[in-house]
Motif scaffolding. Structure first.
Motif, mmCIF file in Angstrom:
data_model
loop_
_atom_site.group_PDB
_atom_site.id
_atom_site.type_symbol
_atom_site.label_atom_id
_atom_site.label_comp_id
_atom_site.label_asym_id
_atom_site.label_seq_id
_atom_site.Cartn_x
_atom_site.Cartn_y
_atom_site.Cartn_z
ATOM 1 N N SER A 39 -3.580 2.524 4.894
ATOM 2 C CA SER A 39 -4.119 1.230 4.496
ATOM 3 C C SER A 39 -3.290 0.087 5.077
ATOM 4 O O SER A 39 -3.833 -0.877 5.623
ATOM 5 N N ASP A 40 -1.964 0.187 4.986
ATOM 6 C CA ASP A 40 -1.093 -0.860 5.524
ATOM 7 C C ASP A 40 -1.210 -0.961 7.044
ATOM 8 O O ASP A 40 -1.212 -2.061 7.609
ATOM 9 N N LYS A 41 -1.301 0.184 7.720
ATOM 10 C CA LYS A 41 -1.403 0.170 9.179
ATOM 11 C C LYS A 41 -2.742 -0.407 9.642
ATOM 12 O O LYS A 41 -2.806 -1.152 10.623
ATOM 13 N N GLU B 92 -2.492 -4.081 9.223
ATOM 14 C CA GLU B 92 -1.642 -4.669 10.253
ATOM 15 C C GLU B 92 -2.437 -4.931 11.539
ATOM 16 O O GLU B 92 -2.215 -5.927 12.229
ATOM 17 N N ARG B 93 -3.394 -4.061 11.818
ATOM 18 C CA ARG B 93 -4.162 -4.200 13.056
ATOM 19 C C ARG B 93 -5.475 -4.947 12.864
ATOM 20 O O ARG B 93 -5.872 -5.747 13.715
ATOM 21 N N PHE B 94 -6.160 -4.705 11.722
ATOM 22 C CA PHE B 94 -7.506 -5.265 11.540
ATOM 23 C C PHE B 94 -7.639 -6.158 10.306
ATOM 24 O O PHE B 94 -8.736 -6.638 10.019
ATOM 25 N N GLY B 95 -6.547 -6.377 9.567
ATOM 26 C CA GLY B 95 -6.623 -7.185 8.357
ATOM 27 C C GLY B 95 -7.305 -6.442 7.214
ATOM 28 O O GLY B 95 -7.359 -5.207 7.192
ATOM 29 N N MET B 96 -7.850 -7.197 6.276
ATOM 30 C CA MET B 96 -8.508 -6.592 5.119
ATOM 31 C C MET B 96 -9.680 -5.710 5.532
ATOM 32 O O MET B 96 -9.963 -4.689 4.879
ATOM 33 N N ARG B 97 -10.343 -6.055 6.601
ATOM 34 C CA ARG B 97 -11.457 -5.224 7.075
ATOM 35 C C ARG B 97 -10.984 -3.810 7.381
ATOM 36 O O ARG B 97 -11.686 -2.825 7.145
ATOM 37 N N GLY C 96 0.824 -1.207 0.000
ATOM 38 C CA GLY C 96 0.000 0.000 0.000
ATOM 39 C C GLY C 96 0.856 1.255 0.000
ATOM 40 O O GLY C 96 0.574 2.218 -0.720
ATOM 41 N N LEU C 97 1.919 1.244 0.804
ATOM 42 C CA LEU C 97 2.838 2.378 0.848
ATOM 43 C C LEU C 97 3.533 2.570 -0.491
ATOM 44 O O LEU C 97 3.606 3.692 -1.010
ATOM 45 N N ALA C 98 4.047 1.485 -1.063
ATOM 46 C CA ALA C 98 4.759 1.580 -2.343
ATOM 47 C C ALA C 98 3.845 2.095 -3.449
ATOM 48 O O ALA C 98 4.225 2.985 -4.229
ATOM 49 N N ASN C 99 2.633 1.546 -3.522
ATOM 50 C CA ASN C 99 1.676 2.016 -4.521
ATOM 51 C C ASN C 99 1.318 3.480 -4.304
ATOM 52 O O ASN C 99 1.208 4.266 -5.253
ATOM 53 N N PHE D 215 -5.925 1.678 -3.847
ATOM 54 C CA PHE D 215 -4.890 0.796 -4.377
ATOM 55 C C PHE D 215 -4.117 0.072 -3.286
ATOM 56 O O PHE D 215 -3.184 -0.683 -3.581
ATOM 57 N N GLY D 216 -4.523 0.266 -2.033
ATOM 58 C CA GLY D 216 -4.064 -0.611 -0.970
ATOM 59 C C GLY D 216 -4.836 -1.916 -0.961
ATOM 60 O O GLY D 216 -4.386 -2.914 -0.403
ATOM 61 N N VAL D 217 -6.006 -1.924 -1.618
ATOM 62 C CA VAL D 217 -6.852 -3.122 -1.712
ATOM 63 C C VAL D 217 -6.616 -3.864 -3.030
ATOM 64 O O VAL D 217 -6.619 -5.099 -3.074
ATOM 65 N N VAL D 218 -6.378 -3.128 -4.109
ATOM 66 C CA VAL D 218 -6.287 -3.706 -5.451
ATOM 67 C C VAL D 218 -5.342 -4.910 -5.565
ATOM 68 O O VAL D 218 -5.708 -5.923 -6.181
#
Length: 463
Positions: A313-315, A318-323, A158-161, A371-374
């Motif tokens: 998005s990444d953070k 890390e804590r809640f998953g895809m949700r 997510g960070l890279a995108n 684009f953290g989800v894509v």
């Protein structure tokens, strides 16, 4: 995407996962292949954004020279976005089959002459045609996001995108700032106004061609090499064809929802880039240079705002998953919609500038969250999903331009507020996205992650 026994320390200066994807993001590094690919990707897309948005800040001059009506200007804006829609959809499967390096450089080479052709337009019709063809430049965004997803691991994708696209999107803001300045410089040399604005389009055309050469000469598709090498060694990939990749992505409903969401984050951003300079010029009576500077603030916020969306998005993941990724996307984009409504209601110059800057942070962060989800939607058709989502951005821009900024049906301030209301409504379908192995915003997973089908859902797999 690579075998589990992929070599780690032998080839890479960055820590990598079992697929060779970097697990750390170091933007000040140019180590090959991951960080070098990052810098080539954002710089190439930066040049494309610069080219595409080199016209809007000069519209007060161009419309006077070519005798353009408001309808002509609106139609040209729509034409640019329509060109981007179809080229982005096509670009996805091309990346899946040929790799981002060849796809990106080829597109930039083919569209650079179109940018230069802007200097030769002589009528409203030719202006609209050139704007349509310039829209193809923005398909480079699909290659940009595809490339980052190939090079960086799940914990930082997510960070890279976000940073790769965010830094690239700054090109739109730089164009708003630089093109009026170049025009003023050339005009000050006693070059007639009707010739001065034409001459400066050699700058974005050359810039775009140079970045294409750099990508082709120094880029690498994957941590292990280029797509061509991988295809020669993989019998499975040799059987893949355009239609298979295309329809596998097209039938994934998550791609459609993400496309809609992106249509009212990045689509709204592009629409705003297209109209914001003229909005401040007409409504508050500022000079062309001041209007361009204000508009540049909106576009250049991408330097940090879209990366913030990727980090968030990444953070959240890390804590809640895809949700967490989905909740973050919905909340930030809804807040951006509210700020868009407010922007159209503020009547003072400095109040509008302040709200615009805050709005830019949220709407651009929402793009990064999308684009953290894509990258998690489909392994086989990553490019297609990225293309569908990216095309959604330009579809949203077309819809906004046609509904709110074509002709004189609404004032620009009313149109901006209505665009914000539409943005809030079109973010709601994000609540319907569901992954069996990760769940959705309101639902828990129904599958054990270890039994989930990697080809259907995850680019990155479960390592």
């Amino acid at each position: 995407m690579e075998p589990s026994n992929f070599p780690r320390k032998r080839f890479f200066s960055l820590p990598v996962d079992s697929g060779g994807k970097a697990t750390e993001f170091r933007p000040l590094s140019i180590s090959s292949p991951q960080m070098l690919a990052f810098h080539l990707a954002w710089l190439s897309l930066f040049s494309c954004f610069f080219s595409t948005f080199s016209i809007p800040p000069l519209l007060p001059i161009i419309r006077r020279d070519l005798h353009l009506t408001n309808t002509d200007v609106g139609t040209a804006g729509i034409a640019a976005f329509i060109g981007s829609i179809f080229s982005r959809i096509f670009m996805g499967p091309v990346c899946d089959l040929l790799g981002p390096r060849v796809a990106s450089s080829t597109l930039s080479f083919l569209t650079a002459p179109v940018v230069l052709a802007t200097a030769f337009v002589s009528s409203p019709t030719s202006f609209i045609v050139v704007r349509f063809l310039q829209g193809f430049c923005l398909a480079n965004f699909v290659a940009n996001q595809f490339w980052m997803s190939c090079m960086f691991s799940s914990n930082i994708v997510g960070l890279a995108n976000g940073v790769a696209a965010g830094w690239a999107n700054v090109g739109a803001g730089v164009a708003q700032l630089v093109m009026p300045s170049l025009y003023s410089l050339v005009n000050s040399l006693n070059v007639p106004e009707t010739r001065a604005w034409r001459i400066i389009f050699v700058v974005p055309a050359i810039f775009q061609a140079v970045t294409a050469i750099l990508v082709l000469a120094y880029g690498q598709d994957l941590p292990s090499g280029n797509f061509r090498d991988r295809q020669q060694s993989s019998h499975k990939l040799q059987k893949e064809n355009f239609a298979t990749v295309f329809f596998h992505g097209l039938l994934n409903y998550r791609g459609w929802i993400l496309g809609l969401a992106y249509g009212f984050s990045f689509g709204v951003e592009m629409t705003t880039d297209n109209i914001i300079a003229v909005y401040f010029y007409d409504r508050f009576g500022v000079s062309l240079e001041v209007a361009g500077t204000i508009a540049a603030c909106f576009g250049m916020a991408n330097l940090f705002s879209r990366p913030i969306g990727g980090i968030f998005s990444d953070k959240m993941a890390e804590r809640f998953g895809m949700r967490g990724r989905l909740w973050g996307l919905w909340a930030v984009q809804t807040a951006a919609g509210v700020l868009c409504v407010v922007l159209g209601r503020v009547n003072s110059l400095w109040g509008s500038v302040a709200v615009m800057c805050l709005f830019s942070v949220f709407v651009q962060a929402a793009s990064g969250l999308t684009f953290g989800v894509v990258p998690f939607v489909s392994k086989r058709s990553l490019g297609m999903i990225a293309g569908m989502t990216g095309s959604g951005g330009t579809v949203g821009a077309v819809v906004n331009q046609m509904l709110f900024f074509s002709g004189d049906k609404f004032s620009k301030q009313t149109s901006i507020s209505l665009m914000g209301v539409t943005m809030i409504a079109c973010t709601l379908p994000v609540t319907l996205i569901y992954f069996p192995q990760w769940g959705g915003m309101f639902c828990f997973p129904s599958l054990d992650p270890s039994t989930a089908r990697e080809d259907d859902y995850s680019l990155l797999g479960w390592e």
